[in-house]
Scaffold this active site. Structure first.
Site, PDB file in Angstrom:
ATOM      1  N   HIS A 290       4.377   7.130  -3.958  1.00  0.00           N
ATOM      2  CA  HIS A 290       4.768   7.935  -2.800  1.00  0.00           C
ATOM      3  C   HIS A 290       3.803   7.793  -1.628  1.00  0.00           C
ATOM      4  O   HIS A 290       3.866   8.570  -0.678  1.00  0.00           O
ATOM      5  CB  HIS A 290       4.894   9.412  -3.194  1.00  0.00           C
ATOM      6  CG  HIS A 290       6.029   9.675  -4.129  1.00  0.00           C
ATOM      7  ND1 HIS A 290       6.118  10.829  -4.899  1.00  0.00           N
ATOM      8  CD2 HIS A 290       7.134   8.939  -4.429  1.00  0.00           C
ATOM      9  CE1 HIS A 290       7.226  10.783  -5.640  1.00  0.00           C
ATOM     10  NE2 HIS A 290       7.845   9.646  -5.364  1.00  0.00           N
TER      11      HIS A 290
ATOM     12  N   CYS B 254       2.584   5.521  12.340  1.00  0.00           N
ATOM     13  CA  CYS B 254       3.299   6.132  13.454  1.00  0.00           C
ATOM     14  C   CYS B 254       4.477   6.923  12.917  1.00  0.00           C
ATOM     15  O   CYS B 254       5.159   6.478  11.984  1.00  0.00           O
ATOM     16  CB  CYS B 254       3.785   5.046  14.416  1.00  0.00           C
ATOM     17  SG  CYS B 254       4.747   5.670  15.818  1.00  0.00           S
TER      18      CYS B 254
ATOM     19  N   CYS C 237      -6.115   3.299   7.891  1.00  0.00           N
ATOM     20  CA  CYS C 237      -6.910   4.281   7.153  1.00  0.00           C
ATOM     21  C   CYS C 237      -7.125   5.533   7.993  1.00  0.00           C
ATOM     22  O   CYS C 237      -7.330   5.453   9.206  1.00  0.00           O
ATOM     23  CB  CYS C 237      -8.243   3.658   6.755  1.00  0.00           C
ATOM     24  SG  CYS C 237      -9.300   4.761   5.784  1.00  0.00           S
TER      25      CYS C 237
ATOM     26  N   CYS D 179      -0.861   7.140  17.179  1.00  0.00           N
ATOM     27  CA  CYS D 179      -0.586   5.748  16.868  1.00  0.00           C
ATOM     28  C   CYS D 179      -1.341   4.871  17.863  1.00  0.00           C
ATOM     29  O   CYS D 179      -1.235   5.073  19.080  1.00  0.00           O
ATOM     30  CB  CYS D 179       0.917   5.477  16.955  1.00  0.00           C
ATOM     31  SG  CYS D 179       1.353   3.724  16.798  1.00  0.00           S
TER      32      CYS D 179
END
Length: 276
Positions: free
Chosen positions: A133, A141, A151, A173
């Site tokens: 998951h 983003c 990271c 982002c």
């Protein structure tokens, strides 16, 4: 020669004959380290009372729509979790699993639905972990632009725990400047970027090609999101299920230890040492 009837003796024999250990871990693995497992809405709201007062369910906040609707609230929840996981010390069971695997030719491979990074923190090699998951320690983003994953190191969330809201700006982002979100597969998630998990899966497939007699130790995996259970059962053969809940039906040949993760791992470790 008939196999030993005692389940612990049988587990010890399985591990002596094994050439690899598969650790299949769900949310129950972290309970002994003090981490919440969000079992049911009441358990979730006890951990996050501000969301309980607002009647926000786990499925609503663990959802990419929450980052569109209210990024400060969404990051209040995920920022708190990120800080919690960073400061949590993995319990002794992680080290005991490593000791068990050290005697096997193929060592161990971890398959986990947990996003907390506790296996890496406990010293398991990153190349031997599949986080099905995703991981809270990596970002993407929220719109999924460019397919980039990076990271989360350097992002230090400050959270108003009373209101479950991020104080300050959310991460951005680096490509489009939009709000970043954890690289975690959420509910109703069509924007999750799976590239990191897909690379991990390729590593698992390659490892399995060289392992002929694996033992699976399944830890704290429930049926509400049965990803870990399905994987553990798909391996076939020798499965040790460690879970405090009753198990009315088990896969053929599987052994159930009805206890928490740490207690179960310690029991298996002691049985192996005692039967060597």
């Amino acid at each position: 020669m008939n196999p030993p009837a005692d389940p612990l003796a049988r587990i010890a024999r399985w591990l002596r004959e094994a050439d690899g250990l598969i650790v299949a871990a769900g949310a129950g693995m972290g309970v002994d380290s003090g981490l919440p497992d969000f079992r049911g809405p009441e358990g979730f709201w006890r951990a996050y009372p501000a969301l309980g007062r607002a009647h926000v369910r786990f499925e609503e906040i663990a959802n990419p729509a929450a980052f569109e609707r209210d990024p400060a609230l969404a990051w209040g929840f995920y920022g708190h979790r990120l800080a919690l996981y960073r400061r949590t010390v993995p319990h002794r069971g992680f080290a005991l699993l490593q000791e068990i695997a050290a005697g096997l030719r193929g060592g161990a491979f971890v398959f986990t639905s947990n996003v907390d990074g506790q296996f890496q923190k406990a010293g398991f090699a990153d190349a031997r972990i599949m986080e099905v998951h995703g991981s809270i320690h990596h970002l993407q983003c929220q719109r999924g632009c460019r397919g980039a994953v990076w990271c989360a190191e350097g992002f230090e969330p400050q959270v108003d725990e009373e209101a479950c809201r991020l104080l300050g700006e959310p991460p951005r982002c680096p490509h489009c400047g939009g709000v970043a979100r954890p690289n975690i597969l959420m509910f109703g998630d069509w924007a999750w970027i799976p590239r990191r998990t897909e690379a991990q899966e390729a590593g698992l497939v390659a490892w399995l090609e060289h392992v002929r007699r694996p033992v699976v130790i399944e830890l704290g995996a429930g049926e509400n999101v049965p990803t870990v259970r399905r994987f553990a059962e798909s391996i076939g053969g020798r499965l040790v299920r460690i879970n405090p809940q009753a198990e009315p039906t088990l896969p053929a040949g599987a052994i159930h230890l009805r206890c928490g993760a740490l207690e179960g791992i310690a029991t298996v470790h002691a049985a192996l040492v005692g039967h060597r």
